[in-house]
Design a protein around this motif. Structure first.
Motif, short mmCIF file in Angstrom:
data_model
loop_
_atom_site.label_atom_id
_atom_site.label_comp_id
_atom_site.label_asym_id
_atom_site.label_seq_id
_atom_site.Cartn_x
_atom_site.Cartn_y
_atom_site.Cartn_z
N PRO A 1 0.83 -1.21 0.00
CA PRO A 1 0.00 0.00 0.00
C PRO A 1 0.87 1.25 0.00
CG PRO A 1 -0.68 -1.55 1.70
CD PRO A 1 0.64 -2.03 1.21
N GLU A 2 0.44 2.22 -0.78
CA GLU A 2 1.20 3.45 -0.85
C GLU A 2 1.01 4.29 0.42
OE1 GLU A 2 2.18 6.11 -4.56
OE2 GLU A 2 0.23 6.68 -3.75
N GLN A 3 -0.13 4.15 1.06
CA GLN A 3 -0.45 5.00 2.19
C GLN A 3 0.46 4.75 3.39
OE1 GLN A 3 -4.52 4.68 3.65
NE2 GLN A 3 -4.61 6.90 3.86
N TYR A 4 0.77 3.48 3.67
CA TYR A 4 1.63 3.19 4.82
C TYR A 4 2.72 2.17 4.49
CZ TYR A 4 -1.94 -0.49 5.02
OH TYR A 4 -2.82 -1.50 4.72
N GLY A 5 2.88 1.83 3.20
CA GLY A 5 3.89 0.85 2.84
C GLY A 5 5.19 1.45 2.36
N VAL A 6 5.22 2.77 2.14
CA VAL A 6 6.43 3.38 1.60
C VAL A 6 7.52 3.52 2.66
CG1 VAL A 6 5.22 4.61 -0.23
CG2 VAL A 6 5.46 5.68 2.02
N SER A 7 7.17 3.35 3.93
CA SER A 7 8.16 3.43 5.02
C SER A 7 8.06 2.18 5.88
CB SER A 7 7.92 4.68 5.89
OG SER A 7 8.01 5.85 5.10
N ARG A 8 9.14 1.89 6.57
CA ARG A 8 9.15 0.72 7.44
C ARG A 8 10.02 1.01 8.67
NH1 ARG A 8 13.87 -2.21 7.09
NH2 ARG A 8 15.25 -1.68 5.36
N ILE A 9 9.84 0.18 9.68
CA ILE A 9 10.62 0.28 10.92
C ILE A 9 11.96 -0.41 10.73
CG2 ILE A 9 10.68 -0.30 13.37
CD1 ILE A 9 8.62 1.77 12.75
N ASP A 10 13.03 0.20 11.24
CA ASP A 10 14.36 -0.40 11.18
C ASP A 10 15.07 -0.13 12.50
OD1 ASP A 10 16.47 -1.81 10.22
OD2 ASP A 10 17.11 -0.34 8.73
N ILE A 11 16.11 -0.90 12.79
CA ILE A 11 16.87 -0.71 14.03
C ILE A 11 18.04 0.22 13.77
CG2 ILE A 11 16.24 -3.02 14.82
CD1 ILE A 11 19.20 -3.80 14.26
N ARG A 12 18.58 0.77 14.83
CA ARG A 12 19.78 1.60 14.74
C ARG A 12 21.01 0.72 14.91
NH1 ARG A 12 17.81 6.72 14.74
NH2 ARG A 12 15.74 6.97 15.70
#
Length: 1264
Positions: free
Chosen positions: A708-719
């Motif tokens: 989905p473009e609405q919430y799929g363009v970003s994701r969680i990642d670790i530092r």
């Protein structure tokens, strides 16, 4: 804080709350009053607030959100993801091809070295259908042992079955196997002691070593096999053949992996003699021949069937003058057409051959069809002439090349003019066979395969690599019809038992409707994930006989009456068989890193024909266990439904352009507005999705990903400081993050996988690797799949002066997805506190609950009292990395509800409540999604309400879903809370109160049995008004994978006249019905029989029925009894592919929708509807005194789409007229210059004429 001094306080709070709720002055509506808008508004606000605070308190959502504060939000790069996944799949598939190539090389060399071995008819081998395990009883030796087999004229041979130790292995779906040897499957129509068969079984036993070596090099290999052209299949590892089917229909030569590897794609025109002499057994044999030919075709082949007498006619009218793709659906259509065929008059071979050549020529000139091999197959009982002029005109234009092969099948025992029909085959690079019995049809028909394989064999060095379309392991689609027959018989049996119990009540319209609806509802059960079948693709390649010449023995006609056996040396080009290995679809899915695609993201693979290899909406079975008739030819545009309001099968040109790019294996991307249905196809969302695709090199497959473009363009990642290695250095024990038993990981995701070890559960395997990670020397493997040995050898020989390279065994025997493991360990660390039964009285809880009386009560109640009052059973948390945690609220004496929850809800981002919560976040962030099971009110068990809420993490203007929290609580507690808020206002006769979810399903109703039903079925008139006023909007969803049922009528009139058995069968059917009726009467009248039957029935159902007697006292059947007898008759149906549509509904999510400000106005608008804050629910209060159309029903059940076809047309015709583009396979080997040197084209037939029979046939042909 101790509970001793808190006790009076919570008692006081409880009393105050009860007084406020029960004695509120405006809590009652008098029946005579109109619906009070303000009062309903206060109900909605109060209910929404109380539910939200309950969820807020139970899930500790703010604490969960705070836990992810150290995570970062990064951009999801689709092009990079799809490229990485495609390379992983390519490497894995290269590994499988490498294994098959080694089997092929070994087989060709072994066969050549054993060419002079003698066939040992007493050779003992591991027969998959006969081999024994230790302890199994040894079958008795047949007596008398030296009996003669009448068919082969030799003594019957008995070889005692071999004994093998088998052990269940999870990587083979817990099938008991043995990794030391291979087992052999022999079809029922193949005699395993025939010289050519047993000789091939002997030399192919040497393949066991290469099978073992392959598995040692690549422990992820599935079944390896060698399918022999003689019919048997050698499979590794050894296993027993399944015996849970009535007939063993399996023949490896009819499987797509064999057929496509043995021959290049082909266009075939089948001509069936329709002359009057094709009667009785001849017609049966001819139809069997046609059906067997059709069984040998695959999705890269094209075919059509014509019958010819005075005229040439297609068996399916709409397929006229064209070739159709040999999909399962089209093949089924052709088989039904040939089933209804009956002979008529004199056959015109010239017209038939001319028509066939014209169709093949047109296909080639217009670039339609397979564009490779072409063949005409003639089935008849003799040709009056050889039609040399037709062949000279169409097939001999460019000698010696003959573009169209001709295969002829002479039908009948007594035939006179066999020479002309044999000449057609021999002069056109084909093959001739004579058939006189149905038992020999399969073997004889399969003779055309080695002939079409000759150009391949003569090429010697070119071994095309074939990847098949998805298919269901060893299952045959013919079993679908058999299983459906069994299902219908079971339903009829159930009707008899039910009638004996309830009698005439069974014939009441409501009862008949209920029973019919229940059965239709079962057919809608189309699970996406099922363990009934193992779906897979197979990679295969042909194995050639490297000999150029061989001695053959054949019958030669010396004169008109004398035949003689002669042996001669001749040029050959034989195919020995096909080597292959299976690649389970689930193993491919594990390489796709669904974690990288996120919630509501998915990947799928498309073949060169545009069909999906797998897709989240690929639904190949129905009824839970029956394969659909055309399950493996689902086009990608039939599962990617654009939100463009077009009618069914009017596909958007944009989607067609994307499809063309995908099947041409281009690389690209595009966003589209689509309709995504889910939850048993009863809910739908309209969403904008991004698509990326790229080719999987060296295969016909293209990988597509979407999110989905609405919430799929970003994701969680670790530092970087949260890396597992750094956490270990700090002294933190990552294993402690997974203490206890209240956690699960996604069972289908590949976190870490050991190649040589198996584990009881995914959680056990994870803990093993977490321990490994803390040990010195841990390193992350570079790739999931090891490199094929020949690739490794080439790489190391180029880079090393010694030329030495490490073997596969010297490399890592495990794989871990580093990115997924890093995310999982981080999520586990920051949510470790959730599963512990800690006090709920934290500072945050107290501060957030001060505004709500019910929240104050929550903080004061003891845990057990809390559970009893609010019905909460479990709270849960699922993270984006596939981790699920929970804690229970059950009492000590109750079974573990947490364990029950975890067994059904362990797939994290793939759970329905997770997906819906994330979608709801963009409707209102501070809200919960509530749901109950569909039709929950019909069950007698306690209904559970599931509530879920999405946790998003924000950073730098970007946000991404990190987790979903939720809880389950008893529906009765929700109903009690609703009743406490509304008082008696919804209990009176003139008012109905409903709580509906965002898709129109009933969450709360004054009639509990309506819970979980679609509101349009409860009150269609009001649902229609909600549509008109834009509370809900209708969304049409098309199901192009549906199954319908058409009546299976009796045979046509011609078969009735020609078969006296038909009348015998009709008599038997009448006798059966009459006997059955008398048996039922006997059960009612005879006390002994009735008592015995009642006792048996009581054992089955737990209660003994009380029969009701209905007799007219005159010894005659009453009208009701005759009605029941008609109802009892089995109305047989057959499976049929069809298109259906569902009308689904979703709330308008526009804020400040004016309809929510509208009051009720007498019967013009007899309802008030309001949104319930902080939820996906609406509150609807309806005035029941107003008249309504009770017959108006809106349903979400599927309805068959009417395409307004003519009487003789079908869906296959409609689809054929709108066929899509496809890309032909790269490999096409259809000719070789030396093929004309091969003179083998089938044996002539001996004529044993019976003059009386010939005369009778002549008279009958003239008379008919």
């Amino acid at each position: 804080m101790t509970w001793s001094w808190a006790w009076p306080w919570w008692r006081l709070c409880l009393s105050l709350i009860s007084m406020l709720i029960w004695h509120a002055p405006s809590a009652h509506l008098q029946p005579a009053e109109n619906i009070n808008y303000n009062l309903v508004h206060s109900w909605a606000d109060k209910l929404g607030m109380e539910l939200f605070h309950l969820g807020d308190f139970i899930t500790r959502r703010k604490e969960v959100q705070e836990s992810f504060k150290d995570a970062k939000v990064v951009q999801r790069v689709g092009a990079s993801i799809v490229d990485s996944m495609a390379k992983e799949i390519e490497m894995m598939m290269d590994l499988k091809v490498s294994a098959v190539r080694r089997i092929m090389d070994t087989a060709e060399n072994t066969a050549l070295s054993h060419q002079n071995d003698m066939a040992d008819k007493m050779f003992s081998y591991y027969n998959a259908k006969e081999m024994l395990e230790p302890g199994d009883p040894v079958p008795p030796i047949p007596t008398p042992a030296p009996d003669m087999d009448k068919d082969i004229g030799e003594p019957l041979i008995y070889v005692q079955p071999k004994v093998v130790v088998l052990e269940p292995r999870p990587e083979f779906h817990n099938t008991p196997v043995n990794f030391s040897v291979s087992s052999v499957h022999v079809p029922v129509n193949v005699f395993d002691r025939a010289p050519d068969v047993i000789k091939a079984i002997q030399w192919s036993e040497n393949l066991d070593q290469i099978f073992r070596d392959n598995y040692k090099n690549d422990p992820t290999l599935s079944w390896q096999f060698f399918g022999s052209s003689t019919g048997f299949m050698r499979q590794f590892p050894a296993s027993k053949w399944k015996k849970d089917v009535p007939v063993d229909l399996y023949d490896c030569r009819l499987r797509s992996w064999y057929m496509e590897a043995a021959t290049s794609p082909k266009d075939i025109v089948i001509l069936m003699d329709g002359s009057g002499s094709m009667l009785g057994q001849r017609l049966d044999i001819a139809k069997h021949v046609v059906n067997t030919i059709l069984d040998t075709l695959g999705t890269n082949d094209f075919v059509n069937i014509f019958t010819f007498d005075k005229e040439v006619s297609p068996v399916v009218g709409c397929f006229e003058d064209t070739l159709i793709q040999a999909t399962l659906g089209n093949i089924r259509e052709l088989k039904e057409g040939i089933e209804n065929f009956g002979p008529k008059s004199i056959a015109n071979y010239t017209a038939a051959l001319t028509r066939a050549f014209e169709i093949l020529e047109e296909a080639k000139s217009t670039s339609r069809g397979a564009q490779c091999n072409q063949a005409i197959m003639i089935i008849g009982d003799g040709a009056p002439e050889n039609n040399r002029e037709v062949f000279e005109l169409h097939n001999w234009r460019d000698p010696p090349y003959k573009p169209v092969r001709v295969f002829t099948y002479l039908i009948g025992k007594e035939v006179a003019n066999w020479d002309d029909i044999r000449w057609m085959a021999c002069e056109n690079q084909g093959y001739y066979v004579h058939l006189s019995d149905t038992a020999e049809v399969r073997e004889m028909v399969l003779n055309y395969i080695p002939v079409m394989a000759r150009p391949l064999v003569l090429g010697r060095h070119d071994h095309p690599v074939i990847w098949t379309q998805v298919y269901a392991d060893i299952e045959d689609t013919k079993l679908s019809d058999h299983l459906w027959e069994i299902k219908q018989c079971e339903e009829q049996k159930a009707d008899v038992l039910e009638y004996w119990q309830v009698h005439d009540r069974m014939l009441e319209p409501s009862e008949m409707h209920r029973r019919e609806y229940r059965r239709i509802k079962e057919t809608w059960n189309q699970p996406v994930d099922s363990n009934v079948y193992q779906f897979m693709t197979t990679v295969s390649m042909p194995i050639y006989d490297r000999r150029e010449n061989a001695n053959i023995t054949e019958e030669v006609l010396i004169n008109e009456a004398l035949w003689e056996l002669q042996t001669r040396e001749t040029r050959i080009a034989n195919i020995l068989g096909v080597a292959g290995t299976d690649v389970p679809i689930n193993e491919i899915k594990k390489l796709l890193s669904p974690f990288m695609l996120g919630v509501n993201g998915y990947a799928f693979i498309v073949t060169n024909n545009g069909y999906v290899l797998f897709h989240p909406d690929f639904r190949p079975i129905f009824q839970g266990y029956i394969l659909k008739p055309a399950y493996n030819s689902v086009d990608m545009i039939e599962v990617e439904l654009l939100d463009d309001d077009r009618p069914a099968r009017d596909f958007n040109p944009v989607l067609m352009t994307i499809r063309d790019s995908i099947i041409n294996q281009s690389t690209g991307s595009k966003w589209m507005l689509v309709k995504n249905h889910f939850d048993e196809m009863k809910r739908v969302t309209r969403i904008k999705r991004q698509y990326y695709w790229t080719a999987i090199k060296n295969t016909p497959f293209t990988l597509v990903i979407s999110y989905p473009e609405q919430y799929g363009v970003s994701r969680i990642d670790i530092r970087s400081e949260q890396d597992i290695h750094r956490v270990n250095i700090k002294g933190t024990n990552i294993r402690s993050f997974f203490d206890g038993k209240r956690w699960k990981i996604h069972p289908d995701w590949l976190f870490c996988k050991h190649s040589n070890r198996t584990f009881r559960t995914p959680e056990t395997e994870l803990l093993y690797f977490l321990e490994r990670m803390t040990e010195p020397g841990w390193r992350w493997p570079a790739s999931r799949s090891a490199m094929p040995p020949e690739h490794t050898a080439a790489m190391f020989s180029n880079n090393s002066s010694t030329g030495r390279y490490p073997s596969i065994n010297e490399k890592e025997s495990y794989y871990c997805d580093r990115q997924l493991m890093q995310a999982l360990v981080f999520d586990a660390g920051v949510t470790e506190w959730f599963s512990k039964n800690s006090s709920f009285n934290s500072k945050e809880d107290k501060s957030t609950s001060a505004s709500s009386p019910i929240a104050v009560l929550m903080g004061l109640l003891p845990r057990n009292e809390f559970k009893q009052r609010f019905g909460v059973t479990v709270a849960f948390l699922a993270t984006h990395s596939g981790l699920t945690r929970w804690h229970e609220f059950n009492l000590a004496e109750e079974p573990s509800v947490g364990e029950t929850f975890s067994q059904k809800n362990k797939r994290a981002i793939d759970e329905i409540w997770y997906k819906r919560a994330v979608d709801q976040h963009f409707v209102r962030a501070e809200s919960f999604v509530y749901s109950v099971p569909f039709d929950a009110g019909e069950s007698n068990s306690e209904i559970l309400v599931t509530a879920s809420h999405a946790i998003f993490h924000n950073e730098g203007g970007k946000s991404a879903p990190a987790a979903v929290v939720g809880f389950q609580f008893q529906h009765s507690a929700l109903y009690k809370l609703f009743h406490n808020i509304t008082g008696n206002a919804c209990a009176v006769d003139d008012k109905d109160c409903y709580i509906l979810d965002n898709n129109g399903y009933v969450i709360i109703s004054t009639r509990v049995h309506e819970t979980g039903r679609f509101f349009g079925e409860v009150n269609g008139a009001i649902m229609k008004r909600l549509l008109e006023e834009n509370v809900y909007k209708r969304v049409f969803v098309y199901d192009y994978q549906a199954v319908c049922f058409e009546s299976r009528g009796d045979n046509n009139a011609s078969s009735m006249l020609l078969s006296p058995l038909y009348h015998v069968l009709r008599l038997s059917k009448w006798l059966l019905h009459t006997a059955l009726w008398y048996i039922v009467q006997l059960m009612q009248l005879a006390p002994g029989v009735s008592a015995h039957y009642a006792e048996m029935y009581s054992d089955m159902n737990g209660t003994e029925p009380e029969p009701e007697h209905h007799h007219n006292g005159h010894g005659k059947k009453s009208e009701t009894e005759e009605h029941w007898l008609r109802y009892l008759t089995l109305h047989r149906t057959r499976l049929k592919s069809c298109d259906m549509q569902r009308e689904l509904y979703t709330l308008y999510n526009e804020k400040d929708n004016v309809v929510y400000n509208m009051t009720a106005h007498a019967c013009e608008r007899p309802f008030v509807v309001l949104p319930i804050p902080f939820s996906n629910l609406i509150l609807l209060v309806v005035d029941q005194l107003c008249p309504r159309d009770a017959a108006l029903v809106l349903t979400v059940n599927p309805q068959t789409i009417d395409y307004h076809l003519s009487v003789n047309d079908s869906l296959a015709c409609y689809k054929h007229a709108r066929e899509f583009n496809r890309v032909r396979p790269q490999s096409c080997i259809s000719r070789h210059a030396n093929e004309s040197n091969i003179k083998l084209c089938g044996k002539a037939c001996s004529l044993y004429a019976n003059l009386a029979l010939l005369l009778l046939c002549h008279i009958l042909s003239r008379w008919l």
